[in-house]
Design an enzyme around this catalytic site. Structure first.
Site, mmCIF file in Angstrom:
data_model
loop_
_atom_site.group_PDB
_atom_site.id
_atom_site.type_symbol
_atom_site.label_atom_id
_atom_site.label_comp_id
_atom_site.label_asym_id
_atom_site.label_seq_id
_atom_site.Cartn_x
_atom_site.Cartn_y
_atom_site.Cartn_z
ATOM 1 N N HIS A 17 40.586 44.356 39.898
ATOM 2 C CA HIS A 17 41.726 43.429 39.963
ATOM 3 C C HIS A 17 42.456 43.558 41.302
ATOM 4 O O HIS A 17 42.833 42.569 41.928
ATOM 5 C CB HIS A 17 42.726 43.732 38.840
ATOM 6 C CG HIS A 17 42.214 43.460 37.454
ATOM 7 N ND1 HIS A 17 42.311 44.376 36.430
ATOM 8 C CD2 HIS A 17 41.620 42.363 36.922
ATOM 9 C CE1 HIS A 17 41.799 43.851 35.325
ATOM 10 N NE2 HIS A 17 41.372 42.635 35.596
ATOM 11 N N LYS A 41 46.536 38.598 20.812
ATOM 12 C CA LYS A 41 45.600 39.586 21.352
ATOM 13 C C LYS A 41 46.256 40.965 21.293
ATOM 14 O O LYS A 41 47.380 41.136 21.769
ATOM 15 C CB LYS A 41 45.288 39.198 22.810
ATOM 16 C CG LYS A 41 43.938 39.663 23.304
ATOM 17 C CD LYS A 41 43.605 38.916 24.596
ATOM 18 C CE LYS A 41 42.536 39.609 25.393
ATOM 19 N NZ LYS A 41 42.233 38.915 26.650
ATOM 20 N N ARG A 90 32.252 38.306 38.087
ATOM 21 C CA ARG A 90 31.374 39.481 38.145
ATOM 22 C C ARG A 90 29.917 39.146 37.832
ATOM 23 O O ARG A 90 29.008 39.737 38.381
ATOM 24 C CB ARG A 90 31.839 40.551 37.133
ATOM 25 C CG ARG A 90 33.074 41.283 37.555
ATOM 26 C CD ARG A 90 33.714 41.991 36.395
ATOM 27 N NE ARG A 90 34.217 41.016 35.449
ATOM 28 C CZ ARG A 90 34.973 41.297 34.399
ATOM 29 N NH1 ARG A 90 35.278 42.547 34.121
ATOM 30 N NH2 ARG A 90 35.403 40.348 33.610
ATOM 31 N N SER A 128 38.612 46.095 32.271
ATOM 32 C CA SER A 128 39.704 46.829 31.620
ATOM 33 C C SER A 128 39.210 47.454 30.314
ATOM 34 O O SER A 128 39.599 48.566 29.968
ATOM 35 C CB SER A 128 40.865 45.887 31.291
ATOM 36 O OG SER A 128 41.425 45.370 32.465
HETATM 37 P P1 ADP Z 1 41.304 37.803 31.204
HETATM 38 O O1 ADP Z 1 41.522 38.309 29.808
HETATM 39 O O2 ADP Z 1 42.187 36.649 31.567
HETATM 40 O O3 ADP Z 1 39.865 37.583 31.588
HETATM 41 P P2 ADP Z 1 41.209 40.202 32.836
HETATM 42 O O4 ADP Z 1 42.353 41.087 33.157
HETATM 43 O O5 ADP Z 1 40.080 40.779 32.059
HETATM 44 O O6 ADP Z 1 41.878 38.965 32.132
HETATM 45 O O7 ADP Z 1 40.593 39.588 34.182
HETATM 46 C C1 ADP Z 1 41.402 38.826 35.053
HETATM 47 C C2 ADP Z 1 40.531 38.264 36.149
HETATM 48 O O8 ADP Z 1 40.032 39.313 36.957
HETATM 49 C C3 ADP Z 1 39.289 37.500 35.657
HETATM 50 O O9 ADP Z 1 39.052 36.423 36.529
HETATM 51 C C4 ADP Z 1 38.190 38.527 35.761
HETATM 52 O O10 ADP Z 1 36.923 37.899 35.939
HETATM 53 C C5 ADP Z 1 38.626 39.259 37.019
HETATM 54 N N1 ADP Z 1 38.082 40.612 37.054
HETATM 55 C C6 ADP Z 1 38.120 41.543 36.092
HETATM 56 N N2 ADP Z 1 37.495 42.676 36.472
HETATM 57 C C7 ADP Z 1 37.042 42.446 37.737
HETATM 58 C C8 ADP Z 1 36.272 43.212 38.689
HETATM 59 N N3 ADP Z 1 35.816 44.426 38.408
HETATM 60 N N4 ADP Z 1 36.012 42.647 39.891
HETATM 61 C C9 ADP Z 1 36.428 41.395 40.163
HETATM 62 N N5 ADP Z 1 37.132 40.611 39.300
HETATM 63 C C10 ADP Z 1 37.433 41.124 38.108
#
Ligand code: ADP
Length: 157
Positions: A17, A41, A90, A128
């Site tokens: 992130h 959620k 990803r 996450s």
């Molecule tokens: P959501 O539940 O909205 O998907 P996340 O916190 O899981 O929220 O992810 C937010 C954004 O960050 C998404 O676009 C996700 O694809 C991106 N993201 C999550 N992990 C990574 C990573 N390791 N590298 C790049 N982008 C990521």
């Protein structure tokens, strides 16, 4: 002023992130990292904690603001006067769901554009949920999350 919004759950924020936020912040005048509050959620961290973790992890980037929002993302975009959504990609699974969300958002609010940034090679696996799982089982997540987030994880688990 070109303002973009990087929305997500950030439960907790990972180095993936932070990398996307940093790279996106170089492309715009202001980046708002927006923690989505979804009452349906179950999350490990409260939205206040997620905002704090992001603020502490992104403190060196002066054109980033961290906020939380609930409801429709397009409504939040219009509140903060932005029409650009940033998301990270990803793999194919992200691609399929992100394309769908991008189309939904552009149908709901014509003119809204979604920009995708590819994940760094070394962070393609990082999510996450994997951080939560490994940390809850006592595994070492030091290289996957910002140092500030480690403290929050230790206190929570
Ligand atoms: P959501 O539940 O909205 O998907 P996340 O916190 O899981 O929220 O992810 C937010 C954004 O960050 C998404 O676009 C996700 O694809 C991106 N993201 C999550 N992990 C990574 C990573 N390791 N590298 C790049 N982008 C990521």
């Amino acid at each position: 002023m070109r303002r973009a919004v990087y929305p997500g759950s950030f439960d907790p924020p990972t180095n993936g992130h932070v990398d996307i936020a940093r790279r996106a912040s170089y492309l715009v005048d202001e980046l708002i990292v927006a923690v989505g509050v979804n009452v349906h959620k179950v999350s490990l961290f409260t939205s206040e904690e997620r905002v704090q973790m992001l603020q502490e992890s992104l403190v060196d980037l002066k054109n980033i603001k961290v906020m939380s929002y609930s409801g429709l993302l397009v409504d939040f975009l219009s509140t903060v006067q932005s029409s650009i959504i940033v998301r990270g990609l990803r793999n194919e699974t992200d691609f399929a769901s992100e394309m769908e969300m991008a189309q939904i958002n552009s149908q709901l609010s014509p003119g809204v554009e979604t920009i995708f940034l590819p994940a760094k090679d070394s962070q393609l696996f990082l999510s996450s949920s994997c951080v939560r799982e490994v940390a809850s089982l006592g595994g070492d997540v030091t290289s996957w999350v910002p140092e500030k987030v480690l403290h929050y994880l230790k206190n929570k688990l």
